[in-house]
Design an enzyme around this catalytic site. Structure first.
Site, PDB file in Angstrom:
ATOM      1  N   GLY A 125       8.286   5.137  -4.992  1.00 12.38           N
ATOM      2  CA  GLY A 125       9.605   6.182  -4.621  1.00 12.38           C
ATOM      3  C   GLY A 125      10.304   5.969  -3.260  1.00 12.38           C
ATOM      4  N   ALA A 126      10.631   6.946  -3.225  1.00 13.39           N
ATOM      5  CA  ALA A 126      11.320   6.691  -1.828  1.00 13.39           C
ATOM      6  C   ALA A 126      10.414   7.144  -0.616  1.00 13.39           C
ATOM      7  CB  ALA A 126      12.962   7.785  -2.082  1.00 13.39           C
ATOM      8  N   LYS A 145      -2.128   7.486  -3.185  1.00 14.47           N
ATOM      9  CA  LYS A 145      -0.416   8.001  -3.061  1.00 14.47           C
ATOM     10  C   LYS A 145      -0.722   7.469  -1.189  1.00 14.47           C
ATOM     11  CE  LYS A 145       3.091  10.517  -2.140  1.00 14.47           C
ATOM     12  NZ  LYS A 145       4.522  12.283  -1.978  1.00 14.47           N
ATOM     13  N   ASP A 237      12.564  19.164  -6.036  1.00 11.34           N
ATOM     14  CA  ASP A 237      12.733  18.266  -6.069  1.00 11.34           C
ATOM     15  C   ASP A 237      11.782  18.142  -8.031  1.00 11.34           C
ATOM     16  OD1 ASP A 237      13.829  15.690  -6.210  1.00 11.34           O
ATOM     17  OD2 ASP A 237      12.264  14.384  -5.550  1.00 11.34           O
TER      18      ASP A 237
END
Length: 402
Positions: A125-126, A145, A237
């Protein structure tokens, strides 16, 4: 917690949900003439303290982050190696020894590799990458992550806040974080691994979707959201890419993930807690108050869930537009329900979507209020075909704000 005033307290894991990062108990160490002396140790995260008596004064305190630890199960001994001297203690039992060994090694480890192996890339992801990992002790899969530490003060604040949030939450519909590691350049979040993939891909792969399945899916999602809001946390989000599936068959079991943009708002019974101001999120899922740069609160998560519900039932975004002004005009107008996609969908379902996508955030129900609606417990045929979703959303996944 056991009563420690009985004189012989063994080392216990203070709380399973703290993953042996908080421990205490009696050990022995060699004194003068090698006569064993009892000492009381407490480990809180990475800080180890020693007392001569359980309630006595602290004799010394040290942060063992990065301190080499040697353990010998045969002798029930463990050694902390410092620059000036080494500290050697003996556990009271084999069970105690194993608790101390695990806790001390975890607290002192600088590198995630001490406990986990890192495998293939499974997501990106970003704000970071996600790898498939393996727990060396349990031989079970995990998701790791990896987030690079930001150079700016704002980026560092986001990471610190994400760590704090992930350590404070536990819910069946929220991804579980087992461990957090840090080195000079990166933060490593070790989380439970689920094999069903992103909800985005799961929905897009469906040839049809029913109102009951939409209700089942949204009920699970809102249960997680309701929990967060009660803890005073706003996700900010929520989108199909940030909802993971535990399985690929119905009924889907889902978990909210990615708290990189989450923030705190004081918990109470009101949705009208507009204390957040940052322009963050993902364009097509962000609420009107975010786009209009107005203070906002938990109601933004309800809006995002409403967008997902609209998509699952129609195969299209409720709001679109190549130019920002065009897009915002449609957002401020509120959702529309063209007969082509919505002609066969019940008025009760449309009503739920309208309430979740109310332009005025004060008119959006809370997650708890929505869950009380009978629509979320409907028992119609889950295989009734509504819309062909093979075309849905193409490759457009939103666009980040900020």
């Amino acid at each position: 917690m056991e009563d420690s005033r009985k004189g012989k307290k063994s080392a216990k894991n203070a709380a399973a949900d703290k993953k042996e990062k908080v421990m205490w108990g009696w050990v022995t160490k060699d004194g003068l003439l090698r006569i064993p002396q009892k000492r009381y140790l407490e480990l809180n995260d990475t800080v180890l303290t020693m007392r001569n008596e359980e309630k006595g004064d602290i004799k010394w305190e040290m942060n063992i982050w990065g301190c080499p630890v040697e353990c010998w199960e045969k002798d029930l001994k463990f050694e902390l190696k410092q620059a000036e001297k080494n500290l050697v203690f003996k556990a009271q039992s084999k069970e105690d020894f194993r608790h101390w060994e695990k806790a001390l090694k975890r607290a002192s480890a600088r590198h995630i590799e001490v406990f986990y192996t890192t495998g293939k890339l499974i997501g990106q992801g970003a704000y970071g990458k996600v790898f498939l990992g393996r727990n060396k002790q349990t031989d079970s899969d995990v998701a790791i992550k990896v987030v690079r530490k930001g150079a700016s003060k704002k980026e560092r604040e986001y990471i610190i806040r994400e760590v704090k949030i992930l350590k404070s939450i536990a819910h069946p519909n929220i991804i579980k974080t087992h461990d957090v590691f840090e080195d000079t350049q990166k933060i490593y979040f070790v989380q439970e691994y689920v094999s069903g993939g992103e909800l985005f891909d799961r929905i897009a792969s469906e040839n049809h979707f029913s109102e009951q399945r939409a209700a089942e899916l949204m009920k699970s999602m809102l249960e997680g959201v309701a929990y967060l809001h009660k803890q005073g946390i706003v996700h900010r989000d929520i989108k199909p890419e940030n909802v993971l599936c535990c399985n690929k068959e119905w009924p889907l079991k889902i978990k909210l993930t990615d708290f990189g943009l989450a923030n705190f708002a004081e918990p109470n019974d009101s949705q009208d807690r507009n204390v957040l101001v940052s322009y963050v999120g993902t364009k097509y899922y962000a609420a009107p108050e975010v786009h209009n740069s107005r203070p906002y609160g938990p109601a933004v998560d309800i809006w995002s869930c409403g967008v997902i519900l609209y998509i699952t039932l129609s195969g299209k975004f409720p709001f679109y537009g190549n130019q920002h002004d065009e897009f915002l005009h449609r957002v401020m107008r509120g959702p529309v329900f063209p007969d082509k996609e919505w002609g066969t969908i019940s008025e009760q379902t449309k009503s739920i979507v309208k309430r979740m996508l109310a332009v005025n955030p004060s008119e959006r129900p809370s997650a708890d209020n929505l869950l009380a609606d009978p629509w979320f417990s409907r028992k119609d045929n889950p295989d009734v075909q509504l819309q062909d979703l093979t075309h849905m959303m193409s490759s457009n996944r939103g666009m980040l704000l900020g």
